[in-house]
Design a protein around this motif. Structure first.
Motif, PDB file in Angstrom:
ATOM      1  N   SER A  41      -7.421   1.956   5.284  1.00 27.86           N
ATOM      2  CA  SER A  41      -6.516   3.069   5.003  1.00 27.86           C
ATOM      3  C   SER A  41      -5.868   3.605   6.278  1.00 27.86           C
ATOM      4  N   ASP A  81      -1.156   1.689   2.391  1.00 30.17           N
ATOM      5  CA  ASP A  81       0.049   2.437   2.725  1.00 30.17           C
ATOM      6  C   ASP A  81      -0.127   2.918   4.157  1.00 30.17           C
ATOM      7  N   ARG A  82       0.885   2.810   4.963  1.00 32.46           N
ATOM      8  CA  ARG A  82       0.761   3.150   6.386  1.00 32.46           C
ATOM      9  C   ARG A  82       0.714   4.641   6.668  1.00 32.46           C
ATOM     10  N   THR A  87      -3.768   5.726  -0.459  1.00 30.39           N
ATOM     11  CA  THR A  87      -2.886   4.865  -1.235  1.00 30.39           C
ATOM     12  C   THR A  87      -2.957   3.417  -0.762  1.00 30.39           C
ATOM     13  N   TYR A  89      -1.735  -0.760  -2.184  1.00 31.61           N
ATOM     14  CA  TYR A  89      -0.857  -1.504  -3.076  1.00 31.61           C
ATOM     15  C   TYR A  89      -1.347  -2.941  -3.216  1.00 31.61           C
ATOM     16  N   ALA A  98      -0.710  -0.009  -7.781  1.00 31.98           N
ATOM     17  CA  ALA A  98      -0.967   1.008  -6.765  1.00 31.98           C
ATOM     18  C   ALA A  98      -2.244   1.766  -7.104  1.00 31.98           C
ATOM     19  N   THR A 100      -4.052   5.461  -5.837  1.00 31.87           N
ATOM     20  CA  THR A 100      -3.921   6.685  -5.042  1.00 31.87           C
ATOM     21  C   THR A 100      -5.259   7.393  -4.903  1.00 31.87           C
ATOM     22  N   ARG A 120       8.832   1.835   0.534  1.00 31.37           N
ATOM     23  CA  ARG A 120       7.430   2.037   0.870  1.00 31.37           C
ATOM     24  C   ARG A 120       6.603   0.799   0.489  1.00 31.37           C
ATOM     25  N   ALA A 121       6.874   0.228  -0.685  1.00 29.60           N
ATOM     26  CA  ALA A 121       6.152  -0.967  -1.118  1.00 29.60           C
ATOM     27  C   ALA A 121       6.442  -2.136  -0.193  1.00 29.60           C
ATOM     28  N   ALA A 124       4.554  -1.697   3.016  1.00 25.89           N
ATOM     29  CA  ALA A 124       3.115  -1.896   2.825  1.00 25.89           C
ATOM     30  C   ALA A 124       2.783  -3.361   2.637  1.00 25.89           C
TER      31      ALA A 124
END
Length: 125
Positions: A41, A81-82, A87, A89, A98, A100, A120-121, A124
């Protein structure tokens, strides 16, 4: 950072200083876990590991305990997710999934929003 693989007794390790030093993960999600894919993460607090032939597992305590992720098939690579720490993916079979909640539960065909979500996807994945 986190790394996984086969070799010796240590199958996974994490680093909190950019890879200068490595600490073994406390355990593995399944016996003889190795290769495949791993993600950490954005805040470094959660590891999601997909051992070969298995579905993903997540740990929020550097491998002391692992929980199988729900909603994904076996051999699905997960990416973090950066910027959003909880989050993750996954893209498999043409469906974007996804999570969360730190990689514990994944939902498919996520509505991310027309511009931000796609961008965003892509970042990631």
């Amino acid at each position: 950072m986190v790394r996984v693989g086969l070799g010796g007794a240590q199958h996974g390790a994490y680093s909190t200083n950019g890879g200068a030093d490595w600490t073994p993960l406390a355990g593995t999600p399944v016996g003889n876990a190795g290769g495949a894919a791993v993600a950490v993460s954005a805040d470094g607090g959660t590891v999601v590991w997909t051992p070969s032939g298995q579905r993903p597992f997540c740990s929020a305590n550097h491998g002391s305990a692992w929980a199988a992720a729900s909603g994904l098939p076996a051999d699905t690579a997960v990416v973090a997710d950066r910027s959003a720490a909880n989050t993750f993916y996954a893209l498999t079979g043409g469906t974007l999934y996804a999570s969360t909640d730190g990689g514990r539960n994944f939902a498919g065909e996520v509505a991310l929003g027309p511009v931000d979500g796609v961008e965003r996807a892509h970042r990631a994945l």
